[in-house]
Write a protein that holds these residues in place. Structure first.
Motif, PDB file in Angstrom:
ATOM      1  N   VAL A   1       0.860  -1.173   0.000  1.00  0.00           N
ATOM      2  CA  VAL A   1       0.000   0.000   0.000  1.00  0.00           C
ATOM      3  C   VAL A   1       0.903   1.231   0.000  1.00  0.00           C
ATOM      4  O   VAL A   1       1.900   1.284   0.718  1.00  0.00           O
ATOM      5  CB  VAL A   1      -0.991  -0.014   1.192  1.00  0.00           C
ATOM      6  N   HIS A   2       0.567   2.187  -0.860  1.00  0.00           N
ATOM      7  CA  HIS A   2       1.378   3.374  -1.061  1.00  0.00           C
ATOM      8  C   HIS A   2       0.512   4.602  -0.824  1.00  0.00           C
ATOM      9  O   HIS A   2      -0.637   4.650  -1.251  1.00  0.00           O
ATOM     10  CB  HIS A   2       1.917   3.431  -2.500  1.00  0.00           C
ATOM     11  N   GLY A   3       1.073   5.607  -0.160  1.00  0.00           N
ATOM     12  CA  GLY A   3       0.341   6.845   0.087  1.00  0.00           C
ATOM     13  C   GLY A   3       1.315   7.984   0.329  1.00  0.00           C
ATOM     14  O   GLY A   3       2.522   7.841   0.125  1.00  0.00           O
ATOM     15  N   SER A   4       0.790   9.116   0.789  1.00  0.00           N
ATOM     16  CA  SER A   4       1.649  10.273   1.037  1.00  0.00           C
ATOM     17  C   SER A   4       2.591   9.974   2.204  1.00  0.00           C
ATOM     18  O   SER A   4       2.307   9.130   3.056  1.00  0.00           O
ATOM     19  CB  SER A   4       0.812  11.519   1.332  1.00  0.00           C
TER      20      SER A   4
ATOM     21  N   PRO B   1       0.521   7.226   7.872  1.00  0.00           N
ATOM     22  CA  PRO B   1       0.987   5.914   8.307  1.00  0.00           C
ATOM     23  C   PRO B   1       0.043   4.822   7.803  1.00  0.00           C
ATOM     24  O   PRO B   1      -1.158   4.862   8.070  1.00  0.00           O
ATOM     25  CB  PRO B   1       0.978   6.005   9.834  1.00  0.00           C
ATOM     26  N   LEU B   2       0.588   3.849   7.065  1.00  0.00           N
ATOM     27  CA  LEU B   2      -0.237   2.851   6.388  1.00  0.00           C
ATOM     28  C   LEU B   2       0.064   1.433   6.856  1.00  0.00           C
ATOM     29  O   LEU B   2       1.150   1.133   7.356  1.00  0.00           O
ATOM     30  CB  LEU B   2      -0.023   2.935   4.882  1.00  0.00           C
TER      31      LEU B   2
ATOM     32  N   THR C   1       4.451  -3.077  11.663  1.00  0.00           N
ATOM     33  CA  THR C   1       4.152  -1.761  12.211  1.00  0.00           C
ATOM     34  C   THR C   1       3.704  -0.800  11.109  1.00  0.00           C
ATOM     35  O   THR C   1       4.012  -0.991   9.934  1.00  0.00           O
ATOM     36  CB  THR C   1       5.391  -1.154  12.909  1.00  0.00           C
ATOM     37  N   TYR C   2       2.987   0.237  11.506  1.00  0.00           N
ATOM     38  CA  TYR C   2       2.545   1.256  10.559  1.00  0.00           C
ATOM     39  C   TYR C   2       3.758   2.061  10.113  1.00  0.00           C
ATOM     40  O   TYR C   2       4.572   2.472  10.931  1.00  0.00           O
ATOM     41  CB  TYR C   2       1.507   2.167  11.214  1.00  0.00           C
ATOM     42  N   ASN C   3       3.885   2.252   8.800  1.00  0.00           N
ATOM     43  CA  ASN C   3       4.996   3.016   8.230  1.00  0.00           C
ATOM     44  C   ASN C   3       4.438   4.188   7.436  1.00  0.00           C
ATOM     45  O   ASN C   3       3.417   4.050   6.760  1.00  0.00           O
ATOM     46  CB  ASN C   3       5.835   2.136   7.293  1.00  0.00           C
ATOM     47  N   TYR C   4       5.129   5.304   7.490  1.00  0.00           N
ATOM     48  CA  TYR C   4       4.682   6.482   6.753  1.00  0.00           C
ATOM     49  C   TYR C   4       4.835   6.268   5.257  1.00  0.00           C
ATOM     50  O   TYR C   4       5.913   6.000   4.765  1.00  0.00           O
ATOM     51  CB  TYR C   4       5.452   7.725   7.190  1.00  0.00           C
TER      52      TYR C   4
ATOM     53  N   THR D   1      -9.768 -11.783   2.576  1.00  0.00           N
ATOM     54  CA  THR D   1     -10.159 -10.399   2.755  1.00  0.00           C
ATOM     55  C   THR D   1      -8.902  -9.588   3.030  1.00  0.00           C
ATOM     56  O   THR D   1      -8.094  -9.967   3.873  1.00  0.00           O
ATOM     57  CB  THR D   1     -11.161 -10.246   3.910  1.00  0.00           C
ATOM     58  N   VAL D   2      -8.727  -8.485   2.300  1.00  0.00           N
ATOM     59  CA  VAL D   2      -7.589  -7.587   2.463  1.00  0.00           C
ATOM     60  C   VAL D   2      -8.102  -6.306   3.117  1.00  0.00           C
ATOM     61  O   VAL D   2      -9.110  -5.743   2.683  1.00  0.00           O
ATOM     62  CB  VAL D   2      -6.933  -7.264   1.101  1.00  0.00           C
ATOM     63  N   ILE D   3      -7.411  -5.865   4.177  1.00  0.00           N
ATOM     64  CA  ILE D   3      -7.813  -4.652   4.899  1.00  0.00           C
ATOM     65  C   ILE D   3      -6.678  -3.638   4.823  1.00  0.00           C
ATOM     66  O   ILE D   3      -5.533  -3.960   5.141  1.00  0.00           O
ATOM     67  CB  ILE D   3      -8.123  -4.954   6.374  1.00  0.00           C
ATOM     68  N   VAL D   4      -7.004  -2.420   4.420  1.00  0.00           N
ATOM     69  CA  VAL D   4      -6.049  -1.317   4.377  1.00  0.00           C
ATOM     70  C   VAL D   4      -6.438  -0.346   5.483  1.00  0.00           C
ATOM     71  O   VAL D   4      -7.616  -0.008   5.632  1.00  0.00           O
ATOM     72  CB  VAL D   4      -6.081  -0.602   3.007  1.00  0.00           C
ATOM     73  N   SER D   5      -5.459   0.090   6.281  1.00  0.00           N
ATOM     74  CA  SER D   5      -5.789   1.003   7.372  1.00  0.00           C
ATOM     75  C   SER D   5      -4.680   2.029   7.581  1.00  0.00           C
ATOM     76  O   SER D   5      -3.529   1.807   7.218  1.00  0.00           O
ATOM     77  CB  SER D   5      -6.013   0.227   8.678  1.00  0.00           C
TER      78      SER D   5
END
Length: 145
Positions: free
Chosen positions: A52-55, A59-60, A82-85, A100-104
């Protein structure tokens, strides 16, 4: 096989991490892993990579669960740790089936866009799972006892 899915955390879908009761509001996807046609007798696990990629200030986290493609929030098969930026990565070997895939994001209410990349050694299909109550309407009825 590879596919990108674009998504967004909105006020309705930014549920935060699993310690929050709102976790089940996070975006969820049904992932159906199929065996390649030329490997019909192959019962080995298929290599799967979820990223998962974001700004860089978001933290993803991404995880795959035994969910049969329905909304869930337990029974983790593998997660990105762990959540990574700005990025989360999960690699696992899975059998043919529906997951089931969960993105948070880490905190509830943190808004932002993300892209989910699914890579698998075998063919797959991924589609969003509607939120609980999707398509329902509320109606207020007033009256007296």
């Amino acid at each position: 096989f590879s596919q990108w899915v674009e998504g967004v955390f909105t006020s309705a879908t930014a549920g935060g991490n699993a310690w929050y009761p709102t976790f089940m509001r996070n975006p969820q996807y049904a992932l159906d892993v199929k065996l390649a046609a030329d490997c019909a007798l192959n019962t080995n696990n298929s290599k799967l990579r979820l990223s998962v990629h974001g700004s860089k200030d978001l933290p993803l986290h991404v995880q795959i669960v035994w969910g049969g493609g329905v909304r869930v929030f337990e029974q983790v098969v593998k997660d990105s740790g762990t959540y990574n930026y700005g990025f989360g990565l999960c690699e696992v070997a899975v059998k043919q089936g529906t997951y089931t895939v969960i993105v948070s994001s880490f905190e509830p209410g943190v808004l932002g866009q993300y892209k989910l990349q699914v890579e698998c050694a075998d063919p797959f299909e991924i589609k969003p799972i509607p939120q609980e109550g999707a398509g329902m309407f509320s109606k207020r009825v007033t009256g007296l006892w």
